[in-house]
Design a protein around this motif. Structure first.
Motif, short mmCIF file in Angstrom:
data_model
loop_
_atom_site.label_atom_id
_atom_site.label_comp_id
_atom_site.label_asym_id
_atom_site.label_seq_id
_atom_site.Cartn_x
_atom_site.Cartn_y
_atom_site.Cartn_z
N ASP A 106 43.39 35.94 49.69
CA ASP A 106 42.56 37.04 49.95
C ASP A 106 43.12 38.19 49.12
O ASP A 106 42.76 39.29 49.81
CB ASP A 106 42.41 37.19 51.69
CG ASP A 106 41.84 36.23 52.32
OD1 ASP A 106 40.66 35.45 51.63
OD2 ASP A 106 41.91 36.04 53.59
N PRO A 139 43.33 41.17 46.40
CA PRO A 139 42.44 41.49 45.26
C PRO A 139 42.89 40.79 44.03
O PRO A 139 44.12 40.91 43.59
CB PRO A 139 42.51 43.19 45.41
CG PRO A 139 43.23 43.23 46.82
CD PRO A 139 44.30 42.07 46.99
N ALA A 169 33.40 36.37 42.00
CA ALA A 169 34.61 36.37 43.02
C ALA A 169 35.58 37.49 42.57
O ALA A 169 35.61 37.60 41.32
CB ALA A 169 35.25 34.74 43.23
N TYR A 201 37.51 40.96 41.44
CA TYR A 201 36.96 41.88 40.88
C TYR A 201 37.00 41.63 39.13
O TYR A 201 37.83 41.58 38.69
CB TYR A 201 37.99 43.21 41.21
CG TYR A 201 38.08 43.35 42.85
CD1 TYR A 201 37.05 44.16 43.31
CD2 TYR A 201 38.90 42.75 43.60
CE1 TYR A 201 36.77 44.37 44.67
CE2 TYR A 201 38.92 43.00 44.86
CZ TYR A 201 38.12 43.81 45.55
OH TYR A 201 38.08 44.05 46.76
N ALA A 225 39.21 48.05 44.02
CA ALA A 225 39.76 47.09 44.75
C ALA A 225 40.61 47.99 45.79
O ALA A 225 40.78 47.60 47.03
CB ALA A 225 40.67 46.10 44.07
N HIS A 270 38.78 46.94 49.32
CA HIS A 270 38.97 45.62 49.68
C HIS A 270 39.13 45.37 51.21
O HIS A 270 38.63 44.50 51.83
CB HIS A 270 40.44 45.38 49.08
CG HIS A 270 40.66 43.95 49.00
ND1 HIS A 270 39.78 42.93 48.41
CD2 HIS A 270 41.47 42.86 49.77
CE1 HIS A 270 40.35 41.56 48.77
NE2 HIS A 270 41.44 41.73 49.48
N THR A 316 35.68 45.39 52.77
CA THR A 316 35.00 44.22 52.44
C THR A 316 35.44 42.98 52.47
O THR A 316 35.02 42.06 51.86
CB THR A 316 34.06 44.60 50.83
OG1 THR A 316 35.21 44.63 50.17
CG2 THR A 316 33.57 45.72 50.99
N TYR A 365 34.31 39.46 50.75
CA TYR A 365 35.32 39.05 49.55
C TYR A 365 35.63 37.34 50.01
O TYR A 365 35.78 36.68 48.88
CB TYR A 365 36.26 39.82 49.54
CG TYR A 365 37.61 39.50 48.38
CD1 TYR A 365 37.35 39.95 46.98
CD2 TYR A 365 38.74 38.73 48.52
CE1 TYR A 365 38.28 39.73 46.02
CE2 TYR A 365 39.44 38.61 47.49
CZ TYR A 365 39.22 39.04 46.27
OH TYR A 365 40.14 39.01 45.30
N ARG A 423 32.80 34.71 49.25
CA ARG A 423 32.49 34.52 47.81
C ARG A 423 33.90 33.63 47.24
O ARG A 423 33.49 32.71 46.28
CB ARG A 423 32.32 35.87 46.98
CG ARG A 423 31.27 36.44 47.25
CD ARG A 423 30.97 37.72 46.37
NE ARG A 423 31.94 38.79 46.87
CZ ARG A 423 32.81 39.65 46.09
NH1 ARG A 423 33.27 38.98 45.10
NH2 ARG A 423 33.33 40.57 46.83
N SER A 424 34.99 33.81 47.88
CA SER A 424 36.08 32.98 47.26
C SER A 424 35.81 31.56 47.92
O SER A 424 36.16 30.64 47.03
CB SER A 424 37.40 33.61 47.91
OG SER A 424 37.63 34.72 47.30
#
Length: 380
Positions: A295, A297, A308, A310, A327, A331, A334, A338, A341-342
């Motif tokens: 997780d 950034p 995914a 930045y 970020a 970060h 959000t 995040y 999306r990962s």
């Protein structure tokens, strides 16, 4: 069908020294899930006759053999992490075995950099294989590889799972080290940034990430608390590296640290809370997935991962600096989105997902079909 995959063992070798060793394990695990695969062995062309201990913990039961032992054990040879002997491959092909070159590294750099930079390179005969398999990151180089190797070239799925990361996380916890992004910075504190590029090729080096960090720092002086540049000790006295480093505000302000090699789990758990990366024609990278799994950034320029982390395009260091500042600002708030999306990326590269199993099964069965057609027999 019986499959052998080449590996290269070395004394003191860790599975974290590069992504190729992990890739071989994931591929072997995928093959083991296919109903028509009878066995999978690893063909060691190195010195140890064994894989690093982490492999048994993640993929228990993978047998390691040498080339001679593999002769009567395999029908398909996948040359991946170790270069096999050309005469042995010729023998195996005369016996009806099919040989695949599983090209994980960036093939153009592997072809030209050894000669240009005066380094040892691969001297395997180009026409030693029946097919070449490569990933989507190297799609544009299929014509080059087809011409070089004089055989069909096919794109196969890029695969990864978090088994080695999870194992390393357990080991780190035993020493009080917690891998994973923590929202515990003091108000106004900057990011501790790590740069993990290996710095052994122009396709993945620290130069652009250093400039990205400096760009963010120039815009917002407190945004980067520390910049940790790993895998740089072999360059620390090089005039060009010194010139670049000494041009940076972060160096002048004593916020830059230069290190040797460290695994991402142990290092991020102790010293950093963000990753800045850069690649050139090498957009699929395990280090990016490891960072996303924690997780953290991830500021990167990989079009493959544009949805995914930045993302900044190409060599746009100004936009990279903006994304690092983004970020820092966004970060924590959000993190849930995040993470979602990962995980969409993790699902896409899962070796055991049906679409990836099917893709490799089709490729193997096509190869076996050639065996059946040429020898008049059924594939294993």
């Amino acid at each position: 069908m019986r499959i052998g995959i080449s590996v290269l063992s070395r004394a003191g070798h860790s599975i974290w020294q590069n992504g190729l060793g992990q890739n071989v394990v994931f591929l072997a695990q995928l093959f083991q899930r296919l109903p028509f695969v009878q066995s999978v062995v690893l063909i060691d062309v190195g010195s140890e006759g064994a894989m690093p201990p982490e492999v048994d913990a993640v993929a228990n039961g993978l047998r390691v053999v040498n080339q001679s032992e593999a002769t009567d054990l395999v029908d398909v040879v996948v040359e991946a992490a170790g270069n096999l002997d050309n005469k042995w491959l010729d023998l195996m092909r005369r016996r009806g075995c099919k040989v695949v070159f599983y090209c994980c590294g960036q093939p153009y750099a592997a072809l030209v950099e050894p000669a240009i930079f005066g380094r040892p390179g691969c001297a395997s005969r180009p026409d030693r294989c029946d097919e070449v398999w490569l990933f989507g990151k190297d799609r544009s180089m299929i014509p080059m590889m087809r011409t070089l190797h004089r055989c069909p070239v096919h794109e196969v799925p890029f695969i990864w799972h978090a088994g080695f990361v999870q194992l390393r996380m357990e080991q780190a916890r035993e020493h009080g080290v917690q891998f994973g992004y923590l929202n515990n910075r003091q108000s106004g504190a900057g990011l501790r940034v790590a740069i993990f590029e290996p710095n052994v090729s122009v396709v993945k080096s620290c130069s652009v990430p250093m400039l990205v960090c400096d760009e963010a720092s120039r815009e917002s002086p407190e945004s980067v608390q520390e910049m940790h540049v790993l895998n740089t000790l072999h360059m620390k006295d090089h005039a060009t590296m010194l010139h670049l480093a000494n041009s940076l505000d972060l160096v002048h302000r004593h916020r830059a640290r230069f290190h040797g090699r460290h695994d991402i789990v142990g290092f991020m758990g102790q010293y950093a809370d963000a990753v800045v990366a850069h690649q050139w024609q090498n957009e699929q990278n395990y280090a990016y997935l490891d960072a996303l799994y924690g997780d953290y950034p991830l500021v990167h320029n990989s079009p493959w991962l544009a949805k995914a982390g930045y993302y900044y395009p190409g060599f746009d260091m100004v936009e990279g600096g903006r994304q690092l500042l983004r970020a820092l600002r966004e970060h924590d708030a959000t993190l849930g989105e995040y993470r979602r999306r990962s995980h969409a990326i993790f699902d896409a590269v899962d070796p055991f997902a049906s679409r990836n199993l099917d893709a490799y099964a089709r490729r193997l069965l096509a190869l076996a079909g050639k065996v059946a057609q040429e020898e008049g027999c059924d594939a294993h």
